[in-house]
Motif scaffolding. Sequence first.
Motif, PDB file in Angstrom:
ATOM      1  N   ASP A   8       0.944  -1.281  -0.061  1.00 44.19           N
ATOM      2  CA  ASP A   8      -0.140  -0.044  -0.120  1.00 44.19           C
ATOM      3  C   ASP A   8       0.829   1.194  -0.067  1.00 44.19           C
ATOM      4  OD1 ASP A   8      -2.517  -1.433  -0.080  1.00 44.19           O
ATOM      5  OD2 ASP A   8      -2.552  -1.186   2.174  1.00 44.19           O
ATOM      6  N   ALA A   9       1.996   1.096   0.594  1.00 42.26           N
ATOM      7  CA  ALA A   9       2.759   2.517   0.635  1.00 42.26           C
ATOM      8  C   ALA A   9       3.479   2.659  -0.536  1.00 42.26           C
ATOM      9  CB  ALA A   9       3.933   2.158   1.819  1.00 42.26           C
TER      10      ALA A   9
ATOM     11  N   THR B  79       5.693   0.996  12.715  1.00 38.73           N
ATOM     12  CA  THR B  79       7.420   1.336  12.670  1.00 38.73           C
ATOM     13  C   THR B  79       8.113   0.562  11.721  1.00 38.73           C
ATOM     14  OG1 THR B  79       7.041   2.222  15.065  1.00 38.73           O
ATOM     15  CG2 THR B  79       9.320   1.612  14.193  1.00 38.73           C
ATOM     16  N   THR B  80       7.782  -0.707  11.721  1.00 41.18           N
ATOM     17  CA  THR B  80       8.494  -1.718  10.566  1.00 41.18           C
ATOM     18  C   THR B  80       8.634  -1.353   9.470  1.00 41.18           C
ATOM     19  OG1 THR B  80       8.165  -3.420  12.334  1.00 41.18           O
ATOM     20  CG2 THR B  80       8.832  -3.993  10.167  1.00 41.18           C
ATOM     21  N   THR B  81       7.257  -0.955   8.894  1.00 34.26           N
ATOM     22  CA  THR B  81       7.324  -0.723   7.266  1.00 34.26           C
ATOM     23  C   THR B  81       7.949   0.673   7.295  1.00 34.26           C
ATOM     24  OG1 THR B  81       5.239  -1.654   7.205  1.00 34.26           O
ATOM     25  CG2 THR B  81       5.463   0.071   5.589  1.00 34.26           C
ATOM     26  N   TYR B  82       7.843   1.572   8.089  1.00 34.76           N
ATOM     27  CA  TYR B  82       8.676   2.777   7.963  1.00 34.76           C
ATOM     28  C   TYR B  82      10.124   2.846   7.800  1.00 34.76           C
ATOM     29  CZ  TYR B  82      10.720   7.275   9.208  1.00 34.76           C
ATOM     30  OH  TYR B  82      11.586   8.243   9.470  1.00 34.76           O
ATOM     31  N   THR B  83      10.490   2.153   8.741  1.00 31.62           N
ATOM     32  CA  THR B  83      12.046   1.926   8.855  1.00 31.62           C
ATOM     33  C   THR B  83      12.545   1.249   7.543  1.00 31.62           C
ATOM     34  OG1 THR B  83      11.924   0.142  10.450  1.00 31.62           O
ATOM     35  CG2 THR B  83      12.080   2.219  11.430  1.00 31.62           C
ATOM     36  N   TRP B  84      12.039   0.290   7.411  1.00 32.87           N
ATOM     37  CA  TRP B  84      12.343  -0.650   6.194  1.00 32.87           C
ATOM     38  C   TRP B  84      12.474   0.277   5.018  1.00 32.87           C
ATOM     39  CZ3 TRP B  84      10.260  -2.982   1.813  1.00 32.87           C
ATOM     40  CH2 TRP B  84      11.063  -3.842   1.099  1.00 32.87           C
ATOM     41  N   ILE B  85      11.461   0.765   4.641  1.00 32.49           N
ATOM     42  CA  ILE B  85      11.676   1.491   3.443  1.00 32.49           C
ATOM     43  C   ILE B  85      12.593   2.753   3.610  1.00 32.49           C
ATOM     44  CG2 ILE B  85      10.320   3.190   2.001  1.00 32.49           C
ATOM     45  CD1 ILE B  85       7.829   1.470   2.580  1.00 32.49           C
TER      46      ILE B  85
ATOM     47  N   ALA C 199       2.139   8.380   2.259  1.00 30.08           N
ATOM     48  CA  ALA C 199       2.983   8.197   3.278  1.00 30.08           C
ATOM     49  C   ALA C 199       4.258   7.543   2.861  1.00 30.08           C
ATOM     50  CB  ALA C 199       2.213   7.064   4.443  1.00 30.08           C
ATOM     51  N   GLY C 200       4.132   6.689   1.670  1.00 24.13           N
ATOM     52  CA  GLY C 200       5.301   6.061   1.200  1.00 24.13           C
ATOM     53  C   GLY C 200       6.256   7.273   0.370  1.00 24.13           C
TER      54      GLY C 200
END
Length: 311
Positions: A68-69, A188-194, A77-78
């Motif tokens: 989705d991001a 947090t996980t999705t944000y930090t991974w990207i 958000a992405g």
Amino acid sequence: MNMRSSGQPIAPLTVLALVVAVLAVSSSGPLIAFASAPALAVAFWRNGLASVALTPVALGPRRAEVRDAIRGSKRRAGVFCLLAGLALAAHFATWMPSVQLGTVATSTALVATQPVWQGLIAAWQGRRPSATGWAGIVLAVAGAAWATGADVGVSGQAVLADVLAVLGAIFAAVYTALGEQARSALSTTTYTWICYGVCAVLLVIVCLVGGIRLSGYDGRTWAAILALVAGAQLLGHSMFNYALQHTTATTVSVLILLEVPGAALLARLWLGQSPRPGALPGLALLMAGVAVVVLGAARANRRAVAPSLAD
């Protein structure tokens, strides 16, 4: 009423998490200085390996959110994740070389002025700091000027290290501001991974274009890089996030300042490196100013929330 507003003592497990987090982030500067590798290469491996470590979760339980991001309902958000990754790359590309060019204590203290620059960013966005916040900003800037002035008589390299550390703090503030926008819609996980992934890609491009060596290091350098990834990048971040669920953001923000004396102590023990005596008053003034900024922002937030709670 939760522990954030009840005034109860912090639970022992939360205290332990905070101690581990502070120790983990305090090790960052000394490990960077200890590693016998170019700072930009260390920055690449730090973010690249952290991104790899998060991949099983990001492409497992968080796979739908990542999709989705990238091309779904959370693309806005992405985009903020991508911009935050760019700011993070700029932060590491300035602060990490400053640690190797100057002293760990001064570089860590100057990069800790991040809340000061966040306050100025907030003012630019129309959210003016309180009188206390402005006072803290003035103190912190005066302390930074004092510490940098003490390095003028040492060498041009020392002054360059100070300037890079301040730039690192500014980019860290931009990174945080962009991250707030992304975190409003992403975990947090999705944000930090990207974010870590984008940062690593940008840094490896810079390294390749600049001919910076990415391998062939000795065992102690690889050990330092792995310690950076496991400690400051993953463990410290995770422990602070855990603590934020059980205590106030103000408490965490003030305790993060303990990174400065913690890094100075580790640098003394590991590297035999001490802060320059002439810079110590400036560093103390700088830390006091940052603490005032954090506490002033927290007080202003409480005043802003109070009327809505009374409605």
